[in-house]
Motif scaffolding. Structure first.
Motif, short mmCIF file in Angstrom:
data_model
loop_
_atom_site.label_atom_id
_atom_site.label_comp_id
_atom_site.label_asym_id
_atom_site.label_seq_id
_atom_site.Cartn_x
_atom_site.Cartn_y
_atom_site.Cartn_z
N HIS A 473 0.82 -1.31 0.02
CA HIS A 473 -0.14 -0.08 -0.06
C HIS A 473 0.95 1.36 -0.05
N GLU A 474 0.30 2.57 -0.15
CA GLU A 474 1.12 3.57 -0.23
C GLU A 474 1.58 3.61 1.32
N SER A 475 0.89 3.62 2.32
CA SER A 475 1.38 3.96 3.67
C SER A 475 0.40 3.09 4.72
N ILE A 476 0.91 2.91 5.73
CA ILE A 476 0.08 1.97 6.83
C ILE A 476 0.37 2.74 8.20
N ASP A 477 -0.70 2.68 8.72
CA ASP A 477 -0.81 3.27 10.13
C ASP A 477 0.05 2.42 11.08
N ILE A 478 0.96 2.97 11.93
CA ILE A 478 1.68 2.15 12.68
C ILE A 478 1.06 1.34 13.85
N TYR A 479 -0.39 1.77 13.96
CA TYR A 479 -1.04 0.97 15.09
C TYR A 479 -1.98 -0.27 14.56
N ASN A 480 -2.36 -0.07 13.15
CA ASN A 480 -3.40 -0.73 12.64
C ASN A 480 -3.15 -0.97 10.99
N GLN A 481 -2.94 -2.21 10.68
CA GLN A 481 -2.67 -2.29 9.46
C GLN A 481 -3.69 -2.41 8.36
N THR A 482 -5.09 -2.41 8.93
CA THR A 482 -5.98 -2.34 8.16
C THR A 482 -6.44 -0.65 7.91
N ASP A 483 -5.64 0.14 8.46
CA ASP A 483 -5.94 1.45 8.41
C ASP A 483 -4.59 1.84 7.42
N TYR A 484 -4.78 1.86 6.05
CA TYR A 484 -3.94 1.98 4.90
C TYR A 484 -4.39 2.97 4.03
N THR A 485 -3.32 3.67 3.20
CA THR A 485 -3.81 4.47 2.08
C THR A 485 -3.69 3.79 0.71
N ARG A 486 -4.36 4.16 -0.32
CA ARG A 486 -4.03 3.69 -1.85
C ARG A 486 -3.88 2.00 -1.84
N PRO A 487 -4.97 1.47 -1.72
CA PRO A 487 -4.97 -0.24 -1.80
C PRO A 487 -4.28 -0.60 -3.15
N TRP A 488 -4.52 0.41 -4.32
CA TRP A 488 -3.85 -0.03 -5.68
C TRP A 488 -3.11 1.01 -6.08
N PHE A 489 -1.83 0.86 -5.61
CA PHE A 489 -0.62 1.73 -5.91
C PHE A 489 0.42 0.94 -6.44
N VAL A 490 0.60 0.83 -7.85
CA VAL A 490 1.42 0.04 -8.63
C VAL A 490 3.13 0.13 -8.41
N TRP A 491 3.18 1.62 -8.19
CA TRP A 491 4.65 2.02 -8.02
C TRP A 491 5.05 1.19 -6.87
N ALA A 492 4.40 1.25 -5.65
CA ALA A 492 4.80 0.54 -4.46
C ALA A 492 5.32 -1.00 -4.72
N ASN A 493 4.10 -1.66 -5.36
CA ASN A 493 4.25 -2.83 -5.79
C ASN A 493 5.34 -3.29 -6.71
N SER A 494 5.59 -2.52 -7.58
CA SER A 494 6.85 -2.68 -8.57
C SER A 494 8.28 -2.39 -7.79
N VAL A 495 8.14 -1.61 -6.63
CA VAL A 495 9.48 -1.46 -5.90
C VAL A 495 9.46 -2.69 -5.14
N PHE A 496 8.61 -3.32 -4.62
CA PHE A 496 8.75 -4.60 -3.89
C PHE A 496 9.19 -5.45 -4.73
N ALA A 497 8.64 -5.83 -5.86
CA ALA A 497 9.29 -6.86 -6.60
C ALA A 497 10.59 -6.83 -6.99
N GLN A 498 11.04 -5.77 -7.29
CA GLN A 498 12.46 -5.28 -7.66
C GLN A 498 13.16 -5.59 -6.38
N THR A 499 12.71 -5.41 -5.05
CA THR A 499 13.55 -5.55 -3.97
C THR A 499 13.93 -7.01 -3.80
N ILE A 500 12.75 -7.80 -4.18
CA ILE A 500 12.85 -9.20 -4.06
C ILE A 500 13.81 -9.78 -5.06
N LEU A 501 13.89 -9.20 -6.31
CA LEU A 501 14.89 -9.49 -7.08
C LEU A 501 16.33 -9.15 -6.74
#
Length: 516
Positions: A473-501
């Motif tokens: 996600h774009e960001s996550i509340d430090i106290y509650n993982q269900t309180d996040y912003t932007r559920p569909w944020f491909v930039w963040a997904n791609s950075v994670f995928a690149q991180t695994i590589l």
């Protein structure tokens, strides 16, 4: 482990080159903005039982055999089912969900329009970074190469039409409806609402992202003919002109009077758009530094001091790399030298004007400076950031000044946007607020670390904080993982995928344990 690495290399060289193209998504397919907020079976077999976030194949926006082969190769050998699911979801995220349109101009030029996710517009930066994990597949798969060419072509057009802008509407050839933008205010130079989506916050990293996308494709293909196109060469000229225009000083160097002929002004009647002070010119800066003035950060938020060091660092690297394309193609020797010298000049300026002394950490990079001696010591989650400097190619991970800076950034006592909590700890920023770290910044922390324990700890934090949805996600509340912003944020997904590589390359055994 040796088998894993060698088989990974073999697959990259032998991937199926059969092309795939744009699919017309059926009306029966769910809206992915909603789909991404729900859990879908089969869940991963790991501790966190992560959702299968990939849409059914007939609902994907682009299908490439090469991408599917690589996903299978990696996931079939990862020992942690949750990391396996996260890589599958995130590596596929771009092609699965945001290739909004792929087609041709009347001239036959390939065009690809890639949106950010839950915002139906194309950010230059987001599109470039969303494609970045696929770079290793470009040479062997022309369907993926075509995506890159189409995106470079459309960004060349956008930059030529509106070089101070960062986000754009679909091209006329697509036939797609133009999304509304309700910006109230004034921007200089004036641009067409038919082209731009945001009101044109000028961000230097947007220009650098276009160069990075070009360099990604060049380094994979060495496609000389593509980079001899007039449209690409014209866009490179525009990048240089725009960058140089943003060195116009706030004050006339001869008289000391305020410079009344600023090339870029941004005035908004809506606080959310970040109206610039001083009649739209922003904070004054000293143009004698050689750094490029950028009134907005990669987050689209206004800068405090407008000489933004991470964006300048990214631009320095990409200018020098782009000069190598010109050198190899022989398109324009003069432009080749201009690009290289411009990059080298910015790099020199960063070391002259972007460093300061911290009482606890010694010499560090500042996040922003004004050239008059003021320094903003912090970091923002969006890339380019200070934390990501090695990812940008500006410094090595072990660089002493970078290491000093990294220690400063990853400490809540010295970086006001580093936050710790029971759910997640990391760097956030003012865009969402101080208690919302961004997974993107945690990915940068992994890619810039040489410490196995740190990497393992951050990987565990990332996979445990998706609210079971299996996406970044774009960001996550430090106290509650269900309180996040932007559920569909491909930039963040791609950075994670690149991180695994990246982890595959450097610490592959960390992917083989559920303890990670």
């Amino acid at each position: 482990m040796a088998f894993f690495l060698s088989s990974f290399t073999v697959v990259l060289s032998l991937l199926d080159t059969a092309s795939a193209g744009w699919q017309n998504i059926s009306a029966s397919c769910p809206d992915y903005a909603t789909y991404a907020t729900q859990k879908h079976k089969p869940f991963s077999n790991g501790i966190f039982q992560l959702s299968n976030a990939r849409p059914a194949e007939h609902c994907r926006t682009f299908v490439s055999p090469g991408i599917e082969t690589l996903i299978h190769t990696i996931t079939s050998q990862i020992g942690d089912p949750d990391l396996e699911r996260l890589f599958e979801n995130t590596f596929g995220s771009c092609v699965d969900t945001v290739i909004r349109w792929k087609g041709e101009a009347a001239t036959g030029e390939e065009l690809s329009f890639i949106i950010t996710g839950d915002i139906d517009a194309m950010w230059l930066r987001d599109a470039a970074q969303s494609l970045h994990p696929y770079q290793s597949l470009v040479a062997a798969n022309d369907d993926i190469a075509s995506l890159f060419r189409g995106t470079i072509n459309i960004q060349s057009r956008f930059l030529t039409e509106a070089p101070y802008c960062n986000a754009f509407k679909p091209p006329p050839e697509s036939g797609l409806p133009l999304p509304a933008n309700d910006f109230q205010g004034n921007v200089t130079p004036v641009v067409s609402n038919h082209t731009i989506w945001t009101p044109c916050q000028f961000e230097l990293d947007s220009l650098a992202a276009f160069l990075q996308l070009s360099n990604d494709y060049w380094q994979a293909t060495h496609d000389i003919s593509f980079f001899q196109q007039e449209s690409w060469l014209q866009a490179i000229d525009v990048v240089l002109q725009t960058m140089n225009s943003m060195k116009v000083p706030s004050y006339d160097p001869m008289t000391g009077a305020p410079n009344e002929h600023q090339p870029y002004l941004f005035i908004s009647d809506e606080p959310g758009w970040g109206s610039l002070i001083n009649s739209g010119a922003g904070e004054p800066f000293n143009a004698g530094t050689g750094l490029v003035h950028t009134p907005f950060r990669p987050s689209d938020d206004p800068t405090v001091f407008t000489l933004h060091i991470p964006a300048n660092a990214m631009m320095a690297v990409q200018l020098k790399q782009t000069s190598a394309i010109l050198g190899a193609t022989g398109s324009n020797k003069t432009l080749e030298h201009v690009l290289y010298n411009a990059g080298a000049s910015i790099e020199k300026a960063i070391y002259q004007h972007g460093l300061t002394q911290h009482p606890d950490y010694g010499t560090v990079f500042a996040y922003e400076v004004d050239g008059y001696g003021s320094y903003n010591l912090m970091d923002d989650a969006n890339i380019p950031s200070l934390l990501s400097l090695p990812m940008l190619g500006f410094v090595d991970r072990t660089n002493r000044i970078y290491q000093n800076t990294r220690k400063m950034l990853l400490n809540r006592h010295s970086n006001r946007y580093y936050t710790t909590g029971p759910v997640i700890s990391g760097i956030g920023g003012p865009h969402v607020g101080p208690k919302n770290p961004w997974p993107m910044a945690l990915c940068a922390q992994i890619q810039t670390s040489t410490n196995r324990s740190e990497i393992a700890e951050v990987l565990l934090m990332l996979k445990s904080s998706t609210a079971g949805l299996g996406l970044m996600h774009e960001s996550i509340d430090i106290y509650n993982q269900t309180d996040y912003t932007r559920p569909w944020f491909v930039w963040a997904n791609s950075v994670f995928a690149q991180t695994i590589l990246d982890v595959v390359e450097r610490f592959p055994d960390l992917l083989f344990s559920e303890e990670t």
